[in-house]
Structure formats: C-alpha cells, structure tokens
Design a protein around this motif. Structure first.
Motif, PDB file in Angstrom:
ATOM      1  N   ARG A   1       0.834  -1.203   0.000  1.00 34.31           N
ATOM      2  CA  ARG A   1       0.000   0.000   0.000  1.00 34.31           C
ATOM      3  C   ARG A   1       0.874   1.261   0.000  1.00 34.31           C
ATOM      4  O   ARG A   1       0.514   2.274  -0.614  1.00 34.31           O
ATOM      5  N   VAL A   2       1.999   1.203   0.684  1.00 33.61           N
ATOM      6  CA  VAL A   2       2.924   2.329   0.678  1.00 33.61           C
ATOM      7  C   VAL A   2       3.470   2.563  -0.729  1.00 33.61           C
ATOM      8  O   VAL A   2       3.585   3.709  -1.191  1.00 33.61           O
ATOM      9  N   VAL A   3       3.791   1.470  -1.419  1.00 31.62           N
ATOM     10  CA  VAL A   3       4.295   1.590  -2.795  1.00 31.62           C
ATOM     11  C   VAL A   3       3.246   2.235  -3.691  1.00 31.62           C
ATOM     12  O   VAL A   3       3.552   3.110  -4.513  1.00 31.62           O
ATOM     13  N   TYR A   4       1.994   1.821  -3.540  1.00 34.45           N
ATOM     14  CA  TYR A   4       0.922   2.418  -4.341  1.00 34.45           C
ATOM     15  C   TYR A   4       0.812   3.920  -4.077  1.00 34.45           C
ATOM     16  O   TYR A   4       0.557   4.715  -4.996  1.00 34.45           O
ATOM     17  N   GLN A   5       0.997   4.324  -2.834  1.00 30.33           N
ATOM     18  CA  GLN A   5       0.884   5.742  -2.486  1.00 30.33           C
ATOM     19  C   GLN A   5       2.056   6.556  -3.021  1.00 30.33           C
ATOM     20  O   GLN A   5       1.879   7.616  -3.626  1.00 30.33           O
ATOM     21  N   THR A   6       3.271   6.046  -2.814  1.00 28.14           N
ATOM     22  CA  THR A   6       4.463   6.790  -3.231  1.00 28.14           C
ATOM     23  C   THR A   6       4.663   6.766  -4.746  1.00 28.14           C
ATOM     24  O   THR A   6       5.362   7.624  -5.286  1.00 28.14           O
ATOM     25  N   SER A   7       4.056   5.790  -5.421  1.00 28.89           N
ATOM     26  CA  SER A   7       4.221   5.669  -6.877  1.00 28.89           C
ATOM     27  C   SER A   7       2.942   6.014  -7.626  1.00 28.89           C
ATOM     28  O   SER A   7       2.753   5.598  -8.778  1.00 28.89           O
ATOM     29  N   ALA A   8       2.077   6.786  -6.989  1.00 32.13           N
ATOM     30  CA  ALA A   8       0.778   7.107  -7.593  1.00 32.13           C
ATOM     31  C   ALA A   8       0.932   7.790  -8.948  1.00 32.13           C
ATOM     32  O   ALA A   8       0.205   7.475  -9.908  1.00 32.13           O
ATOM     33  N   ASP A   9       1.868   8.721  -9.048  1.00 31.87           N
ATOM     34  CA  ASP A   9       2.067   9.443 -10.313  1.00 31.87           C
ATOM     35  C   ASP A   9       2.558   8.503 -11.406  1.00 31.87           C
ATOM     36  O   ASP A   9       2.115   8.584 -12.563  1.00 31.87           O
ATOM     37  N   ASP A  10       3.479   7.633 -11.051  1.00 34.85           N
ATOM     38  CA  ASP A  10       4.028   6.678 -12.021  1.00 34.85           C
ATOM     39  C   ASP A  10       2.930   5.755 -12.545  1.00 34.85           C
ATOM     40  O   ASP A  10       2.805   5.525 -13.761  1.00 34.85           O
ATOM     41  N   LEU A  11       2.110   5.208 -11.643  1.00 30.53           N
ATOM     42  CA  LEU A  11       1.051   4.290 -12.047  1.00 30.53           C
ATOM     43  C   LEU A  11       0.015   5.001 -12.916  1.00 30.53           C
ATOM     44  O   LEU A  11      -0.467   4.444 -13.909  1.00 30.53           O
ATOM     45  N   ARG A  12      -0.322   6.231 -12.552  1.00 33.08           N
ATOM     46  CA  ARG A  12      -1.285   7.003 -13.334  1.00 33.08           C
ATOM     47  C   ARG A  12      -0.745   7.286 -14.734  1.00 33.08           C
ATOM     48  O   ARG A  12      -1.472   7.205 -15.729  1.00 33.08           O
ATOM     49  N   ASP A  13       0.549   7.591 -14.840  1.00 35.23           N
ATOM     50  CA  ASP A  13       1.158   7.857 -16.144  1.00 35.23           C
ATOM     51  C   ASP A  13       1.152   6.618 -17.027  1.00 35.23           C
ATOM     52  O   ASP A  13       0.978   6.718 -18.254  1.00 35.23           O
ATOM     53  N   ARG A  14       1.359   5.457 -16.432  1.00 33.00           N
ATOM     54  CA  ARG A  14       1.344   4.219 -17.223  1.00 33.00           C
ATOM     55  C   ARG A  14      -0.048   3.961 -17.793  1.00 33.00           C
ATOM     56  O   ARG A  14      -0.193   3.571 -18.960  1.00 33.00           O
ATOM     57  N   LEU A  15      -1.077   4.178 -16.973  1.00 34.91           N
ATOM     58  CA  LEU A  15      -2.439   4.027 -17.471  1.00 34.91           C
ATOM     59  C   LEU A  15      -2.726   5.064 -18.548  1.00 34.91           C
ATOM     60  O   LEU A  15      -3.343   4.761 -19.582  1.00 34.91           O
ATOM     61  N   LYS A  16      -2.273   6.287 -18.342  1.00 35.32           N
ATOM     62  CA  LYS A  16      -2.505   7.354 -19.316  1.00 35.32           C
ATOM     63  C   LYS A  16      -1.834   7.019 -20.652  1.00 35.32           C
ATOM     64  O   LYS A  16      -2.427   7.216 -21.721  1.00 35.32           O
ATOM     65  N   LYS A  17      -0.631   6.505 -20.605  1.00 36.43           N
ATOM     66  CA  LYS A  17       0.078   6.152 -21.841  1.00 36.43           C
ATOM     67  C   LYS A  17      -0.635   5.031 -22.578  1.00 36.43           C
ATOM     68  O   LYS A  17      -0.702   5.038 -23.818  1.00 36.43           O
ATOM     69  N   LEU A  18      -1.148   4.063 -21.825  1.00 39.39           N
ATOM     70  CA  LEU A  18      -1.892   2.979 -22.465  1.00 39.39           C
ATOM     71  C   LEU A  18      -3.077   3.548 -23.245  1.00 39.39           C
ATOM     72  O   LEU A  18      -3.305   3.183 -24.410  1.00 39.39           O
ATOM     73  N   ILE A  19      -3.821   4.454 -22.636  1.00 33.32           N
ATOM     74  CA  ILE A  19      -4.997   5.027 -23.287  1.00 33.32           C
ATOM     75  C   ILE A  19      -4.594   5.924 -24.454  1.00 33.32           C
ATOM     76  O   ILE A  19      -5.253   5.949 -25.501  1.00 33.32           O
ATOM     77  N   LEU A  20      -3.492   6.661 -24.313  1.00 35.65           N
ATOM     78  CA  LEU A  20      -3.046   7.559 -25.391  1.00 35.65           C
ATOM     79  C   LEU A  20      -2.574   6.797 -26.627  1.00 35.65           C
ATOM     80  O   LEU A  20      -2.502   7.361 -27.715  1.00 35.65           O
ATOM     81  N   MET A  21      -2.241   5.519 -26.467  1.00 32.83           N
ATOM     82  CA  MET A  21      -1.854   4.715 -27.621  1.00 32.83           C
ATOM     83  C   MET A  21      -3.070   4.201 -28.391  1.00 32.83           C
ATOM     84  O   MET A  21      -2.926   3.680 -29.496  1.00 32.83           O
ATOM     85  N   SER A  22      -4.260   4.312 -27.802  1.00 30.35           N
ATOM     86  CA  SER A  22      -5.465   3.791 -28.436  1.00 30.35           C
ATOM     87  C   SER A  22      -5.911   4.687 -29.585  1.00 30.35           C
ATOM     88  O   SER A  22      -5.443   5.819 -29.740  1.00 30.35           O
ATOM     89  N   LYS A  23      -6.851   4.170 -30.355  1.00 35.16           N
ATOM     90  CA  LYS A  23      -7.267   4.832 -31.596  1.00 35.16           C
ATOM     91  C   LYS A  23      -7.810   6.238 -31.354  1.00 35.16           C
ATOM     92  O   LYS A  23      -7.459   7.178 -32.047  1.00 35.16           O
TER      93      LYS A  23
END
Length: 387
Positions: A123-145
């Motif tokens: 849970r600590v990792v999820y909190q401290t890496s929130a920006d990183d995880l959000r960016d990965r999801l954002k990049k996945l969506i930005l690659m879509s059509k």
C-alpha cells in the motif's frame, strides 16, 4: 530458423511524404527454447501470484481481516483458481493462516503476520508511486485509436500495469483531471484521456535514442535493439530483410497512424513499436499472448498481430511454460538500464518469496508426518462448502 516470402508492393500515401512498401508477406520462426527467459521466476509465477494477491485483497477488505471459506468457496472463476479455494489457500501457509471459526467449527482464513506486513508495504508503494502508475495508465490510453478504452479493457490490463484491484473505484484519488469516464458505442462505458497537445509523449525507444545521441532524433534514426538467443543464426535473406526493416521510419505508438497502409512494412514496424512500448509499461515486461488479442480493435492492430512476436524473435521471446504462451520483451532483461523498473515489481518478488517459503513449510510438514494420510485428516472441514 526463419523463412521468408517476398512480394513487392508500393503504395503512395496521401498524408505522408513517405513511400510505403511491402517487401514480405510473412516470416516463419521455428521456435527455439531459451532457458534464461523460460526461468524468470516472477514471470513463471505471475499467474498464480495474481490469484494469491486477489484472495489477499478479499481478506483484508473484511472488517475483521479474516473470512470463512464458505464466503469464497464458489468463486474459483473470480479468483482464477483451477482447484478448490480452500486447497489453493492451504498451498501457501506463509501467506494464509487457517483457524477454526466461531461457529460450527468451520475453517476461516486470515493473513500471516509476514503477509500482513507485506500488504502494508504494498500500500505504501501504491501511495508513493501514484504518479508513475497514473502515467502508465494514461500512456496505455493515449496509444489507443481515439484516446479512449472500454473499462473492461482497462480492468483486464490492471494486473499487467501494476494497478491495485480497486484502482477505478476511487477515481478522485487515483485519476487526475485529464481522465474522464465516457459512454462508448453500444452502451459500453469507457475511460478517456484529454490530450491538450502540450509536451509530446515519447516512447521508451525515442527516449533512449535521444539519450544516446544527446539531442533530437529523426524517425529514420531509430532502430529496435536486437538480442538474439545463443546459437541462433539467420539466413542471408532474413538478415537482409531485417536490415531493411530496421532502416524504415519509426512511427511512435503515440502518433497518428491513420495514414499508414496496413499492409506496408512501415505499418508492420509501427505494430512492433506498439508491442515494445506496451510491454515496457507492464510490471514484468511480459504478458500472456492470448490476453493481448482483445486490444486489436482499439489500437489499430492487424488480425494476426500475434504473429509479430514470431516474426521478430530478436525483440520478443515466446515462452511456452505453464501451458500457455507468454510474450516477453527481451530488452529490459538484456539491457537493464534501457527500461525503467516498475515500482510494483519489488513487492511482487517479496510475495513470491513467501510463496517459496510456503513450499518449504509444506515439505517440512510432510516429512514430520512421514507421508501418512492421518496427518491431514483435520484439513477437510470445508468439504460441505466446496463444489
């Protein structure tokens, strides 16, 4: 061994100055085993670990952080478990602790102290890496059509992206203002990203090329890093084709690809670039190949996109372990500085260590019982609740 059939086809594109050519139809690979990639432990155990973590999350969500087997015994499909839930939980005594419940002597399960501490660290990792995880999801969506994906696709990619199970249940906490929930065709709910056209999104390949050359890199200058297996030799024809393929312009998975002829070599390179970037976003830089087939429609991939892994064995490796086909990106394992380590990987390795500790505990128990059946009679309390 690879074989190749060549056909020539030139297509003039209306929206690019590049001439798009088709110089081959298909490349055939005779699969060659690579013991190194077949034995990467966190890839081998990923599927089983996913079920362990899902069950762990189910337990910690309970008010008393414990659960009766009767509450989950019928949910094998939800937790992707092929055996009875109780049998699966008992395989990991270093993670799940069994005890007799308050009523009817039914078996209950809770986390061991070691697993409880690891859950806290996670849970600590999820909190401290929130920006990183959000960016990965954002990049996945930005690659879509259309910069939008159905929620079902996002849900299916959560494990690979390293997102917690309840990530989308708390959008105000996990997502920023660039995300929005939308209605797609046929009443499908989707998650979209509004890209304001600010800083250009660069792929891992583009970033690495710019680092190496200390400046701007044109599309023509980017090639895929190749990491052939030991003893793998290509015929001259294949080497010539590969050299030509590497010299083709690189189309970023974040760029518009509507102008590309789907049958051209440049479109093929764009597909390979997409798969490379996708696996770079994932925790283990790998995924079950069949799990990626649902992405075809939303990322403009060809019907036989799975063959891209076969045509480019120096970029990807296909592992046939665990009765499935897992596509692995070679680069992060052969050049560890090329791709950033996912922040969740360290925690997953710790869970795997607990899984291995469980194997030692069970082996010790078997030895102490002398392999006698009497030693496990008291473990069948849940028979009436399974099925």
């Amino acid at each position: 061994m690879l074989s190749i059939r060549r056909h020539a086809k030139t297509v003039a594109s209306s929206c690019t100055n590049l001439t798009q050519k088709r110089t081959y139809v298909d490349v055939y690979m005779k699969w060659k085993r690579d013991p190194y990639f077949d034995n990467i432990e966190h890839i081998l155990r990923s599927s089983q670990l996913k079920s362990v973590v899902s069950l762990k999350n189910c337990i910690v969500q309970e008010p008393n952080r414990c659960i009766p087997i009767s509450a989950i015994s019928k949910k094998t499909r939800q937790f992707d478990v092929s055996t009875k839930i109780a049998q699966f939980l008992r395989k990991f005594p270093s993670i799940f602790e069994e005890f007799v419940g308050p009523e009817y002597n039914l078996p209950w399960f809770r986390l061991t102290p070691e697993a409880t501490e690891l859950d806290r660290q996670e849970r600590v990792v999820y909190q401290t890496s929130a920006d990183d995880l959000r960016d990965r999801l954002k990049k996945l969506i930005l690659m879509s059509k259309d910069n939008v994906l159905p929620l079902s696709i996002v849900q299916g990619m959560k494990w690979y992206l390293g997102l917690p199970d309840d990530y989308l249940q708390f959008p105000d906490m996990n997502l920023d203002s660039s995300f929005r929930f939308v209605d797609m065709e046929d009443g499908v709910k989707g998650l979209a990203v509004d890209y304001n056209g600010g800083d250009k999104v660069l792929s891992v390949l583009q970033k690495n090329a710019m680092k190496k050359r200390r400046g701007e890199v044109s599309l023509e200058e980017i090639e895929f890093p190749l990491f052939p297996s030991k003893g793998c030799r290509l015929r001259v024809k294949i080497e010539d084709w590969l050299m030509e393929f590497q010299k083709l312009p690189y189309v970023s998975p974040y760029d518009d690809y509507s102008c590309l002829d789907p049958s051209s070599d440049i479109a093929e390179k764009r597909v390979v670039g997409f798969l490379h970037e996708l696996l770079c976003l994932f925790v283990e830089h790998s995924a079950e190949r069949k799990k990626l087939l649902c992405l075809k429609k939303h990322f403009g991939l060809p019907q036989k996109v799975h063959k891209a892994f076969e045509r480019h064995p120096q970029i990807f490796y296909l592992s046939m372990k665990n009765k499935t086909c897992t596509a692995i990106l070679r680069e992060p394992y052969r050049d560890k500085a090329s791709v950033e380590t996912h922040p969740v990987l360290g925690v997953r390795k710790k869970y795997i260590q607990l899984m291995k500790n469980s194997e030692l505990i069970l082996k010790s128990r078997r030895n102490s019982f002398g392999f006698r059946d009497e030693g496990v009679v008291d473990k069948d309390l849940d028979l009436d609740f399974e099925g």
